[in-house]
Write a protein that holds these residues in place. Structure first.
Motif, mmCIF file in Angstrom:
data_model
loop_
_atom_site.group_PDB
_atom_site.id
_atom_site.type_symbol
_atom_site.label_atom_id
_atom_site.label_comp_id
_atom_site.label_asym_id
_atom_site.label_seq_id
_atom_site.Cartn_x
_atom_site.Cartn_y
_atom_site.Cartn_z
ATOM 1 N N ALA A 1 15.935 -3.776 -33.099
ATOM 2 C CA ALA A 1 16.299 -2.372 -33.161
ATOM 3 C C ALA A 1 15.501 -1.525 -32.176
ATOM 4 O O ALA A 1 15.924 -0.446 -31.797
ATOM 5 N N ARG A 2 14.348 -2.011 -31.731
ATOM 6 C CA ARG A 2 13.505 -1.140 -30.905
ATOM 7 C C ARG A 2 13.992 -1.009 -29.471
ATOM 8 O O ARG A 2 13.571 -0.093 -28.758
ATOM 9 N N GLY A 3 14.867 -1.897 -29.059
ATOM 10 C CA GLY A 3 15.494 -1.712 -27.759
ATOM 11 C C GLY A 3 16.360 -0.466 -27.727
ATOM 12 O O GLY A 3 16.672 0.065 -26.654
ATOM 13 N N PHE A 4 16.718 0.018 -28.932
ATOM 14 C CA PHE A 4 17.523 1.240 -29.024
ATOM 15 C C PHE A 4 16.675 2.495 -28.801
ATOM 16 O O PHE A 4 17.218 3.572 -28.538
ATOM 17 N N LEU A 5 15.346 2.367 -28.924
ATOM 18 C CA LEU A 5 14.483 3.539 -28.782
ATOM 19 C C LEU A 5 14.491 4.088 -27.359
ATOM 20 O O LEU A 5 14.398 5.299 -27.158
ATOM 21 N N PHE A 6 14.569 3.197 -26.376
ATOM 22 C CA PHE A 6 14.490 3.641 -24.989
ATOM 23 C C PHE A 6 15.642 3.150 -24.118
ATOM 24 O O PHE A 6 15.835 3.669 -23.019
ATOM 25 N N GLY A 7 16.417 2.185 -24.598
ATOM 26 C CA GLY A 7 17.510 1.639 -23.803
ATOM 27 C C GLY A 7 18.543 2.666 -23.368
ATOM 28 O O GLY A 7 18.894 2.739 -22.171
ATOM 29 N N PRO A 8 19.071 3.497 -24.271
ATOM 30 C CA PRO A 8 20.080 4.477 -23.866
ATOM 31 C C PRO A 8 19.568 5.499 -22.851
ATOM 32 O O PRO A 8 20.260 5.816 -21.879
ATOM 33 N N SER A 9 18.355 6.009 -23.067
ATOM 34 C CA SER A 9 17.796 6.990 -22.134
ATOM 35 C C SER A 9 17.555 6.363 -20.763
ATOM 36 O O SER A 9 17.810 6.989 -19.724
ATOM 37 N N LEU A 10 17.080 5.120 -20.756
ATOM 38 C CA LEU A 10 16.841 4.420 -19.491
ATOM 39 C C LEU A 10 18.150 4.166 -18.760
ATOM 40 O O LEU A 10 18.235 4.340 -17.539
ATOM 41 N N ALA A 11 19.174 3.769 -19.506
ATOM 42 C CA ALA A 11 20.486 3.533 -18.896
ATOM 43 C C ALA A 11 21.010 4.806 -18.240
ATOM 44 O O ALA A 11 21.558 4.768 -17.126
ATOM 45 N N LEU A 12 20.840 5.931 -18.906
ATOM 46 C CA LEU A 12 21.306 7.209 -18.370
ATOM 47 C C LEU A 12 20.589 7.525 -17.057
ATOM 48 O O LEU A 12 21.211 7.974 -16.088
ATOM 49 N N ARG A 13 19.291 7.290 -17.022
ATOM 50 C CA ARG A 13 18.518 7.548 -15.807
ATOM 51 C C ARG A 13 18.951 6.639 -14.658
ATOM 52 O O ARG A 13 18.909 7.030 -13.489
ATOM 53 N N MET A 14 19.357 5.413 -15.000
ATOM 54 C CA MET A 14 19.721 4.441 -13.980
ATOM 55 C C MET A 14 21.188 4.512 -13.579
ATOM 56 O O MET A 14 21.627 3.777 -12.697
ATOM 57 N N GLY A 15 21.955 5.391 -14.228
ATOM 58 C CA GLY A 15 23.375 5.465 -13.940
ATOM 59 C C GLY A 15 24.120 4.225 -14.406
ATOM 60 O O GLY A 15 25.104 3.795 -13.802
ATOM 61 N N ALA A 16 23.640 3.644 -15.511
ATOM 62 C CA ALA A 16 24.235 2.429 -16.066
ATOM 63 C C ALA A 16 24.769 2.716 -17.466
ATOM 64 O O ALA A 16 24.388 3.701 -18.106
ATOM 65 N N SER A 17 25.651 1.846 -17.940
ATOM 66 C CA SER A 17 26.109 1.968 -19.317
ATOM 67 C C SER A 17 25.105 1.279 -20.242
ATOM 68 O O SER A 17 24.286 0.469 -19.792
ATOM 69 N N PHE A 18 25.167 1.610 -21.526
ATOM 70 C CA PHE A 18 24.283 0.987 -22.511
ATOM 71 C C PHE A 18 25.119 0.239 -23.532
ATOM 72 O O PHE A 18 26.117 0.769 -24.046
ATOM 73 N N VAL A 19 24.704 -0.983 -23.813
ATOM 74 C CA VAL A 19 25.392 -1.808 -24.805
ATOM 75 C C VAL A 19 24.368 -2.332 -25.810
ATOM 76 O O VAL A 19 23.366 -2.945 -25.405
ATOM 77 N N PRO A 20 24.578 -2.097 -27.099
ATOM 78 C CA PRO A 20 23.630 -2.591 -28.100
ATOM 79 C C PRO A 20 23.949 -4.017 -28.547
ATOM 80 O O PRO A 20 25.109 -4.426 -28.600
ATOM 81 N N VAL A 21 22.896 -4.758 -28.862
ATOM 82 C CA VAL A 21 23.017 -6.034 -29.557
ATOM 83 C C VAL A 21 22.517 -5.802 -30.979
ATOM 84 O O VAL A 21 21.413 -5.281 -31.172
ATOM 85 N N ARG A 22 23.343 -6.193 -31.956
ATOM 86 C CA ARG A 22 22.966 -5.928 -33.339
ATOM 87 C C ARG A 22 23.022 -7.185 -34.184
ATOM 88 O O ARG A 22 23.606 -8.200 -33.796
ATOM 89 N N LYS A 23 22.387 -7.104 -35.358
ATOM 90 C CA LYS A 23 22.452 -8.213 -36.293
ATOM 91 C C LYS A 23 23.905 -8.400 -36.757
ATOM 92 O O LYS A 23 24.687 -7.450 -36.795
ATOM 93 N N GLN A 24 24.233 -9.615 -37.109
ATOM 94 C CA GLN A 24 25.604 -9.951 -37.506
ATOM 95 C C GLN A 24 26.080 -9.073 -38.664
ATOM 96 O O GLN A 24 25.357 -8.804 -39.609
#
Length: 226
Positions: A111-134
């Motif tokens: 879950a902690r990849g969600f803390l900074f992944g979306p903001s980082l993706a926005l800065r990089m001009g990339a999309s964000f995709v989450p991986v979650r538990k089944q």
């Protein structure tokens, strides 16, 4: 009729002015992006090194947590102060620019990849995709298994979230045994993406988790003695 006729040129002037401002803004953004990309590696490396010192100072250590003998490094203070949070994102962006290709997609682990992944993706001009538990996401999903200390667990990603051929960077707060990160890489492969690297804030080096990641470049932002 007269009032409408008189206001028409004013409206036209306003539209023209708005279009000019929009064009200027887009030009400025493009120039900033170009300037960022063209910045010299030594200057970027110096900025990154300086920022890492500030981030290291913000970390907290908790001995004997969650079990005796473990010294737990807490990253949550990185997000509790606005300036430190911004510094973290700047450092992660610089780390990508210095160490990896530009990604099309940033994948964050539950879950902690969600803390900074979306903001980082926005800065990089990339999309964000989450991986979650089944079982946590709706619709068709692809699934990958990974081993934990108490048994097997499963990660999922929504079908179609990554397009074939897209370059993907996988991020999480920490790499330990590497099982969950490897499972995320397997999901990217199933969807036809290309994993160009892994980026973590911290690493538990003695667990040798990066050995499970198939030779894909692995970068750790901060280094500790733990």
């Amino acid at each position: 009729m007269s009032a409408n006729a008189e206001s028409a040129p004013q409206v036209a002037d306003l539209v023209t002015s708005t279009q000019d401002n929009t064009a200027n803004t887009q030009s400025t953004v493009s120039q900033d992006a170009a300037g960022r990309e063209s910045s010299s590696s030594p200057a970027a490396a110096a900025e990154l090194a300086s920022t890492k010192v500030k981030l290291m100072a913000a970390l907290r250590s908790f001995p004997d947590f969650p079990i005796p003998g473990i010294n737990f490094i807490d990253i949550l203070p990185l997000f509790q102060d606005v300036k430190t949070h911004e510094a973290l994102l700047v450092a992660l962006q610089l780390q990508i620019e210095l160490s990896h290709q530009k990604p099309d997609v940033i994948v964050g682990l539950d879950a902690r990849g969600f803390l900074f992944g979306p903001s980082l993706a926005l800065r990089m001009g990339a999309s964000f995709v989450p991986v979650r538990k089944q079982g946590k996401m709706p619709g068709p999903c692809v699934t990958a298994a990974y081993e934990k200390e108490y048994g097997t667990d499963f990660f999922q990603m929504q079908d179609g979230a990554i397009k074939p051929g897209q370059k993907v960077l996988i991020v999480d707060d920490i790499i330990a045994t590497g099982g969950s990160a490897a499972a995320a890489g397997e999901l990217v492969k199933k969807l036809g993406g290309e994993t160009i690297g892994y980026l973590f804030i911290l690493e538990i080096a003695f667990l040798k988790g990066r050995e499970k990641l198939g030779g894909v470049p692995v970068t750790t932002l901060l280094e500790t003695d733990e």
